[in-house]
Design an enzyme around this catalytic site. Structure first.
Site, short mmCIF file in Angstrom:
data_model
loop_
_atom_site.label_atom_id
_atom_site.label_comp_id
_atom_site.label_asym_id
_atom_site.label_seq_id
_atom_site.Cartn_x
_atom_site.Cartn_y
_atom_site.Cartn_z
N GLU A 126 5.95 -22.04 9.34
CA GLU A 126 6.75 -20.71 10.16
C GLU A 126 7.17 -21.46 11.04
O GLU A 126 8.01 -20.64 12.11
CB GLU A 126 5.28 -20.46 10.86
CG GLU A 126 4.60 -21.18 11.39
CD GLU A 126 3.31 -20.27 12.05
OE1 GLU A 126 3.46 -21.29 14.12
OE2 GLU A 126 2.28 -20.59 11.59
N GLU A 139 0.73 -1.24 -0.13
CA GLU A 139 0.44 -0.37 -0.12
C GLU A 139 1.01 1.77 0.43
O GLU A 139 0.02 2.15 -0.29
CB GLU A 139 -0.89 -0.02 1.17
CG GLU A 139 -2.43 -1.11 0.89
CD GLU A 139 -3.35 -0.80 2.14
OE1 GLU A 139 -2.24 -0.76 3.41
OE2 GLU A 139 -3.63 -1.21 1.88
#
Length: 302
Positions: A119, A88
């Site tokens: 992870e 963004e």
């Protein structure tokens, strides 16, 4: 007989919320209120972390001014929020995409579904970070609700070894990612309405904290004039209309004049404002901005 070892105390984000032991029995309105009301804890957690966020901005600023990048690292929800913040920055502040990169445990497929074991691999975190060729000017944002995700910790240790600035975001007090980073940001959101579902208020707090950090940094980098986002990149019709509206607001000129200036400036709102306020052509306006590191306020002589 040897003593029984103590039962490990789970982090606060993993503990059951004692306020809602009968959640599955709630009527719809009560259920919605339980989720919505709990989100206020996310705001309070970020408010408490404001001093740490300010330290993070001040520590990151000179590195970014020296040409460094923002490198986001996370797994699951935390990784997706880091990616969201990174992408963004281009339409909002014209921040070059190559200077905001995000690593998600498991790679692009993990955007849509969990990648088993990703992870938990600290070595992969280090390898993925090294693939970006980090430098001491880079700022590495390590995001983990638990504060101990191995993938994130692997990237954190690799970044520290290189000399990059490390920022650790966690949702539990005393979390390794916050304690071992150069600047730790603890967002103490506590237990979730659905036990362990950190996509809820823990994720909300991370989103607020990341928005706050990156937006504050962009303001410091002269991407904003007053509170107008004058470095917007008009990548669609909506943002083109916004560019013209921003120019009208900053100059008091007509929409037609603002449109002509934005077009002549190849979409640069800063240049368009300078052109209309100081009677410059697009080239001269761009040169004036370059001389003051893109600060519209300084270019206007304010």
């Amino acid at each position: 007989m040897p003593p029984t070892p103590p039962t490990p105390v789970p982090p606060s984000t993993e503990r059951p919320d004692t306020r809602h032991p009968e959640l599955d029995r709630y009527a719809s309105e009560a259920l919605v209120h339980a989720f919505v009301d709990d989100q206020f804890e996310a705001v309070r957690a970020v408010q408490a972390a404001a001093p740490a966020l300010a330290r993070a901005v001040e520590a990151a600023l000179p590195r970014i001014q020296a040409g460094g990048r923002l490198l986001y690292v996370g797994a699951g929800t935390s990784g997706r929020l880091g990616l969201l913040d990174s992408v963004e920055l281009y339409p909002t502040f014209s921040w070059p995409p190559e200077r905001a990169k995000a690593l998600l445990a498991g790679g692009p497929p993990a955007l849509y579904r969990a990648v088993e074991g990703a992870e938990d691999d600290a070595d992969m975190g280090a390898r993925d970070l090294h693939s970006l060729k980090p430098t001491p000017q880079d700022v590495v944002l390590c995001i983990a609700a638990s504060g101990a995700t191995p993938y994130v910790m692997g990237a954190l240790h690799a970044a520290k070894a290189i000399g990059s600035l490390t920022l650790g975001f966690a949702n539990n007090e005393g979390a390794p990612v916050a304690e071992q980073a150069d600047v730790g940001v603890t967002l103490n959101t506590g237990p979730e309405v659905i036990s362990g579902s950190t996509r809820l208020k823990a994720g909300t707090a991370q989103k607020i904290a990341l928005n706050t950090f990156s937006s504050s940094l962009m303001v410091k980098l002269h991407k904003v004039y007053g509170n107008l986002m004058v470095d917007v990149k008009a990548t669609n019709a909506k943002l083109r209309r916004r560019s013209v509206a921003l120019t009208v607001t900053a100059t008091g000129r007509s929409e037609a004049e603002a449109t002509a200036a934005v077009d002549a400036a190849d979409g640069s709102v800063k240049c368009a404002i300078l052109m209309l306020r100081h009677g410059l052509d697009a080239h001269s306006a761009a040169q004036a901005l370059a001389r003051v590191d893109g600060s519209l306020r300084k270019a206007l002589g304010e």
